[in-house]
Design an enzyme around this catalytic site. Structure first.
Site, PDB file in Angstrom:
ATOM      1  N   ASP A  44       0.815  -1.222   0.000  1.00  0.00           N
ATOM      2  CA  ASP A  44       0.000   0.000   0.000  1.00  0.00           C
ATOM      3  C   ASP A  44       0.846   1.268   0.000  1.00  0.00           C
ATOM      4  O   ASP A  44       0.476   2.275   0.593  1.00  0.00           O
ATOM      5  CB  ASP A  44      -0.970   0.026   1.206  1.00  0.00           C
ATOM      6  CG  ASP A  44      -1.728  -1.279   1.341  1.00  0.00           C
ATOM      7  OD1 ASP A  44      -2.253  -1.741   0.316  1.00  0.00           O
ATOM      8  OD2 ASP A  44      -1.764  -1.855   2.443  1.00  0.00           O
TER       9      ASP A  44
ATOM     10  N   LYS B 237       1.832   2.155  -5.138  1.00  0.00           N
ATOM     11  CA  LYS B 237       2.454   1.609  -6.364  1.00  0.00           C
ATOM     12  C   LYS B 237       1.611   1.890  -7.597  1.00  0.00           C
ATOM     13  O   LYS B 237       2.137   2.092  -8.679  1.00  0.00           O
ATOM     14  CB  LYS B 237       2.640   0.085  -6.242  1.00  0.00           C
ATOM     15  CG  LYS B 237       3.713  -0.321  -5.265  1.00  0.00           C
ATOM     16  CD  LYS B 237       3.939  -1.812  -5.290  1.00  0.00           C
ATOM     17  CE  LYS B 237       2.860  -2.601  -4.593  1.00  0.00           C
ATOM     18  NZ  LYS B 237       2.767  -2.425  -3.147  1.00  0.00           N
TER      19      LYS B 237
HETATM   20  P1  IMP Z   1      -2.455 -12.954   2.308  1.00  0.00           P
HETATM   21  O1  IMP Z   1      -1.530 -12.418   1.270  1.00  0.00           O
HETATM   22  O2  IMP Z   1      -3.901 -12.777   1.974  1.00  0.00           O
HETATM   23  O3  IMP Z   1      -2.110 -14.351   2.729  1.00  0.00           O
HETATM   24  O4  IMP Z   1      -2.249 -12.054   3.645  1.00  0.00           O
HETATM   25  C1  IMP Z   1      -1.031 -12.095   4.398  1.00  0.00           C
HETATM   26  C2  IMP Z   1      -0.666 -10.716   4.931  1.00  0.00           C
HETATM   27  O5  IMP Z   1      -0.332  -9.870   3.818  1.00  0.00           O
HETATM   28  C3  IMP Z   1      -1.794  -9.992   5.669  1.00  0.00           C
HETATM   29  O6  IMP Z   1      -1.204  -9.212   6.700  1.00  0.00           O
HETATM   30  C4  IMP Z   1      -2.390  -9.086   4.614  1.00  0.00           C
HETATM   31  O7  IMP Z   1      -3.024  -7.965   5.190  1.00  0.00           O
HETATM   32  C5  IMP Z   1      -1.133  -8.696   3.854  1.00  0.00           C
HETATM   33  N1  IMP Z   1      -1.397  -8.309   2.460  1.00  0.00           N
HETATM   34  C6  IMP Z   1      -1.704  -9.116   1.418  1.00  0.00           C
HETATM   35  N2  IMP Z   1      -1.858  -8.410   0.288  1.00  0.00           N
HETATM   36  C7  IMP Z   1      -1.634  -7.126   0.620  1.00  0.00           C
HETATM   37  C8  IMP Z   1      -1.602  -5.917  -0.152  1.00  0.00           C
HETATM   38  O8  IMP Z   1      -1.805  -5.881  -1.363  1.00  0.00           O
HETATM   39  N3  IMP Z   1      -1.312  -4.775   0.562  1.00  0.00           N
HETATM   40  C9  IMP Z   1      -1.025  -4.802   1.888  1.00  0.00           C
HETATM   41  N4  IMP Z   1      -1.033  -5.902   2.621  1.00  0.00           N
HETATM   42  C10 IMP Z   1      -1.326  -7.059   2.006  1.00  0.00           C
END
Ligand code: IMP
Length: 431
Positions: free
Chosen positions: A13, A16
């Site tokens: 975040d 990008k």
């Molecule tokens: P997952 O990628 O859904 O397995 O989530 C794992 C961790 O990555 C969590 O803390 C999410 O909030 C974070 N996360 C996943 N994608 C994003 C993104 O695009 N921006 C910020 N945090 C992310």
């Protein structure tokens, strides 16, 4: 420079979307190399808002090749919906403008179910705060050698054998979590149905990229999430399940590491994080609240409120090293307008010792307290600044101090969501 990698240098975040959009105008090919539809990029082009999750940002610009690399995990149903949505907005997507690596593993409905069931069952302290999109379980199946990949959709016997192999693993797991066994025949039917919509885009991406590179095309590798969520170098286990750092651009698409000419790290002028996990400079006071409000810090994918804190130069110095960042794009400087004093974390104190990096052990990370340096803020608005001359002296001092502390120069400075509100120092694509 011919080929540029863009990576988030914090916890995702960082803004990008705007930078990638600006660079994709100069690129011929735009590739996603990791993550999945857990990412969220909002692009505003000629007043039209595009919300992209799995598609590379280049799709909304005509005349570009967009590529989904093998390092991505792909939910084919989500992708088809996303394609249809942008097509309705007037964007043309064809197998000539979008290619998906044949060796890309698929995210199945069972992956999302497992992701969400585990999060629900997790106790405080073990919850990751995932996006619930099945990213982790899909990557687990990839390394467990039981994933269904795009190419498997082309042959019914292979597809059925792969489904059976996956269910051998998943059904007992589901039983343990109190979820019904997967409807095998239903899943096979769903996959056969989606196959005809995905297969036209399947291609040997590694080969296409090699041809494009040799023909002198400019390739932009578009990272998702941020380096502090990297499965190896992030704040494990509170991370995503892919490598996020720049080296993944090579393994996640099939180009050699020598093909990368410039790594642009996207860095927000303060820090945010969504989900659980350590965050040394997090603010639980009115300053944190103000950063969240002024920065509109809500997730694009999940709508969750982001945690906010001061700029952590120590962590960004670290991610600039692990991604080999050539220059940074510093974003959202304008969000700091009006703060009387700003703090920058320069290191940590742990058990009476000063550290210039975040240790890897989770218990040590939790005990690290930030060492701050204070800088005077500025009362003037920096929003929309397009040259250094438009910036107040204290804002310039802040940016210069950030550069010194992270040991990496600013290539771009962004002062609003508008693409023109950018100060260009070094064009990553220039020779
Ligand atoms: P997952 O990628 O859904 O397995 O989530 C794992 C961790 O990555 C969590 O803390 C999410 O909030 C974070 N996360 C996943 N994608 C994003 C993104 O695009 N921006 C910020 N945090 C992310």
């Amino acid at each position: 420079m011919a080929n540029v990698v863009v990576v988030g240098a914090q916890w995702g975040d960082e803004g990008k979307g705007k930078i990638v959009d600006w660079l994709s105008e100069r690129a011929d090919v735009i590739c996603r190399f990791q993550g999945g539809h857990n990412a969220g990029h909002t692009l505003v082009i000629d007043g039209e808002v595009f919300k992209l999750h799995a598609l590379p940002s280049g799709v909304v610009r005509g005349g570009k090749l967009s590529v989904i690399g093998n390092g991505v995990v792909l939910d084919p149903w989500h992708l088809v919906t996303e394609i249809e949505t942008v097509q309705k907005q007037g964007v043309e997507i064809t197998p000539q403008t979008l290619m998906i690596a044949e060796n890309t593993p698929l995210i199945l409905p069972l992956h999302g179910e497992l992701d969400r069931a585990r999060e629900e069952a997790a106790s405080k302290g073990t919850k990751i705060g995932t996006t619930g999109r099945g990213i982790g379980p899909a990557y687990e199946d990839k390394v467990g050698r039981r994933a269904i990949r795009v190419a498997d959709l082309a042959d019914e016997a292979t597809l059925i054998a792969r489904v059976d192999r996956a269910l051998q693993h998943h059904d007992p797991l589901r039983r343990g979590l109190g979820i019904d066994a997967v409807d095998r025949d239903g899943l096979i039917a769903q996959l056969k149905e989606i196959a005809s919509k995905i297969l036209p885009y399947a291609a040997p991406v590694w080969k296409v990229l090699n041809e494009k590179r040799r023909a002198g095309n400019r390739i932009l590798f578009e990272g998702a999430q941020g380096a502090l969520l990297d499965i190896d170098f992030g704040t494990y286990p509170f991370v995503t399940s892919s490598n996020v750092i720049a080296g993944q651009a090579a393994t996640g698409t099939g180009v050699g590491p020598g093909s990368i000419d410039f790594v642009l790290g996207i860095v927000k002028a303060y820090t945010t994080r969504v989900g659980e996990g350590p965050f040394p400079t997090e603010l639980d006071d009115e300053n944190g609240q103000r950063l969240g409000e002024q920065g509109h810090e809500f997730g694009t994918t999940t709508g969750r409120k982001r945690r906010c804190g001061w700029f952590d130069a120590c962590l960004v110095r670290q991610t600039c090293v692990t991604s080999g960042v050539t220059g940074i794009a510093l974003t959202k400087l304008d969000v700091l307008d009006g703060f009387e004093t700003l703090k920058i974390c320069t290191g940590y104190e742990l058990d009476g010792e000063r550290l210039d990096y975040l240790p890897i052990a989770a218990d040590q990370q939790a005990r690290c307290t930030p060492i701050y340096e204070e800088m005077p803020g500025w009362s003037e608005s920096t929003e929309g600044a397009r040259s250094w001359a438009d910036l107040p002296a204290n804002a310039i001092k802040y940016v210069r101090r950030v550069e010194e502390l992270i040991e990496c120069p600013v290539a771009l400075l962004s002062t609003s969501p508008e693409r023109e509100d950018t100060i260009l120092v070094t064009d990553p694509f220039s020779d």
